[in-house]
Write an enzyme that holds these catalytic residues in place. Structure first.
Site, PDB file in Angstrom:
ATOM      1  N   MET A 117       0.677  -3.262   5.391  1.00 14.46           N
ATOM      2  CA  MET A 117      -0.071  -4.299   5.432  1.00 14.46           C
ATOM      3  C   MET A 117       0.157  -5.517   5.943  1.00 14.46           C
ATOM      4  O   MET A 117      -0.367  -6.207   7.044  1.00 14.46           O
ATOM      5  CB  MET A 117      -0.651  -4.639   3.885  1.00 14.46           C
ATOM      6  CG  MET A 117      -1.417  -3.480   3.046  1.00 14.46           C
ATOM      7  SD  MET A 117      -2.756  -2.708   3.939  1.00 14.46           S
ATOM      8  CE  MET A 117      -3.978  -4.111   3.751  1.00 14.46           C
ATOM      9  N   SER A 179       9.543  -6.664   1.110  1.00 17.86           N
ATOM     10  CA  SER A 179       8.596  -5.823   1.934  1.00 17.86           C
ATOM     11  C   SER A 179       9.224  -5.169   3.097  1.00 17.86           C
ATOM     12  O   SER A 179       9.803  -6.111   3.861  1.00 17.86           O
ATOM     13  CB  SER A 179       7.391  -6.599   2.142  1.00 17.86           C
ATOM     14  OG  SER A 179       6.552  -5.761   3.205  1.00 17.86           O
ATOM     15  N   ASN A 181       7.622  -4.256   5.446  1.00 18.23           N
ATOM     16  CA  ASN A 181       6.143  -4.438   6.639  1.00 18.23           C
ATOM     17  C   ASN A 181       6.324  -5.724   7.246  1.00 18.23           C
ATOM     18  O   ASN A 181       5.453  -5.883   8.166  1.00 18.23           O
ATOM     19  CB  ASN A 181       4.953  -4.237   6.003  1.00 18.23           C
ATOM     20  CG  ASN A 181       4.962  -2.852   5.257  1.00 18.23           C
ATOM     21  OD1 ASN A 181       5.452  -1.739   5.890  1.00 18.23           O
ATOM     22  ND2 ASN A 181       4.476  -2.733   4.009  1.00 18.23           N
ATOM     23  N   THR A 240      10.778  -2.589  -8.518  1.00 17.30           N
ATOM     24  CA  THR A 240      11.274  -2.908  -6.924  1.00 17.30           C
ATOM     25  C   THR A 240      10.113  -2.991  -6.289  1.00 17.30           C
ATOM     26  O   THR A 240       8.693  -2.494  -6.613  1.00 17.30           O
ATOM     27  CB  THR A 240      12.215  -1.554  -6.685  1.00 17.30           C
ATOM     28  OG1 THR A 240      11.339  -0.448  -6.553  1.00 17.30           O
ATOM     29  CG2 THR A 240      13.413  -1.476  -7.303  1.00 17.30           C
TER      30      THR A 240
END
Length: 357
Positions: A117, A179, A181, A240
């Site tokens: 995302m 993250s 991403n 996590t």
């Protein structure tokens, strides 16, 4: 009923289905009598499930993980869905669109998701306005990340700005440096980069501060972050985030879906390993929130007895439906009573404490 609904939803592209479900949840929660009825039907009722963690009273241990309600647009829905709390976000100091679609994929054979995302959100200021107007029925945490356009060298100020805007309005704050991403974000988990970020956020707000870590860290890196969290007097660690590992996946064609983080059962084994290592390292000095691959009450109980004070889920909710949180909470309460525990707190870490040294 939900298996049929899920089959229909799974005919729609994942991000479109997410928006549809969101619209339904918001519409239902907007009607106060319906919201109250749902909370009576789905909400936790056994007082043994309640606990106080980092000074916040939680009616039950299972919360909605960050990523589902990125902008706090369904704040009134999560108590009605049976969650003990909800974590909103990830939000960034500046609004951003995230990565190009398609960016969310179902791995149905694995009951998992793949997402890239990229922290799409309306920004911390917009969330602060929503939070200021909201009268919470359950604790609301906020997960903050780095704006993609912000260079790594200015990450401290970026996180500080988000903490300044949303910190006073949140039950707790989570610093997300894990993250996969956002390019370069996971590099901020290195202690020399993480220390100034966490110190700045701690200095900016009196709200409890936690850090969210990746499952793909080495054991030595886990130890270093745990020690830093204790040194800086953080409230806890969320363990996590999603994993970049593709080991053990059975869904056909997953390699063609491209990069992203995997959530759901494929993450469970590593999430438990990380939790156990953290608890052995920090004991009761930090609160540990376990997330990753929790599907059943057995999974939840394993995490609690391994050292988790609180739990979170996202993918399990998508595959499990509206009774998912209720079923897990009822299962935890049953195990607490059967095990002779007088409170949830007594069960936290009990399996680790029984192990021979």
């Amino acid at each position: 009923m939900y298996p049929l609904v899920r089959r229909l939803l799974f005919l729609i592209p994942p991000e479109h289905a997410h928006k549809l479900v969101f619209a339904v949840l918001r519409g239902v929660a907007a009607v106060a009598p319906v919201r109250r009825l749902l909370r009576r039907l789905l909400g936790p009722t056994d007082p043994v499930l309640a606990s106080t963690v980092f000074g916040v009273r939680f009616p039950a241990p299972l919360g909605l993980a960050a990523g589902f309600d990125k902008d706090g647009t369904a704040l009134s829905s999560w108590g009605a869905m049976g969650f003990g709390y909800a974590e909103i976000g990830t939000v960034t100091a500046h609004p951003q669109p995230g990565n190009p679609a398609p960016r969310l994929f179902r791995l149905a054979d694995d009951r998992a998701l793949l997402n890239r995302m990229g922290f799409n959100n309306h920004g911390a200021r917009a969330l602060a306005i929503r939070l200021a107007r909201h009268r919470p029925e359950i604790p609301i945490g906020v997960n903050i990340g780095k704006t993609k356009k912000t260079p790594a060298g200015d990450a401290v100020n970026d996180y500080r700005a988000s903490a300044r805007m949303v910190g006073p309005l949140a039950s707790y704050l989570v610093v997300n440096v894990s993250s996969p991403n956002t390019p370069g974000l996971r590099d901020l988990q290195a202690v020399e980069s993480l220390r100034p970020i966490l110190s700045a956020v701690r200095a900016e707000t009196s709200t409890p501060v936690l850090v969210k870590i990746a499952p793909d860290l080495s054991d030595s890196d886990l130890d270093d972050i745990a020690d830093l969290a204790v040194e800086l007097d953080l409230a806890g660690i969320v363990a996590t985030n999603t994993t970049v590992s593709r080991d053990g996946l059975t869904t056909p064609g997953v390699d063609r879906l491209g990069p992203g983080g995997i959530s759901g059962p494929p993450l469970a084994q590593r999430a438990v390993q990380v939790l156990r290592r953290l608890y052995d390292r920090v004991g009761d000095r930090l609160a540990l929130i376990s997330v990753g691959g929790i599907e059943t009450a057995d999974d939840a109980w394993e995490r609690i007895t391994a050292g988790a004070s609180l739990l979170q889920g996202y993918t399990g909710f998508i595959y499990g439906g509206e009774r998912w949180a209720k079923d897990i909470h009822e299962g935890i309460a049953r195990r607490l009573h059967d095990g002779g525990f007088g409170s949830l707190h007594e069960a936290v870490g009990s399996a680790r404490r029984r192990q021979p040294s």
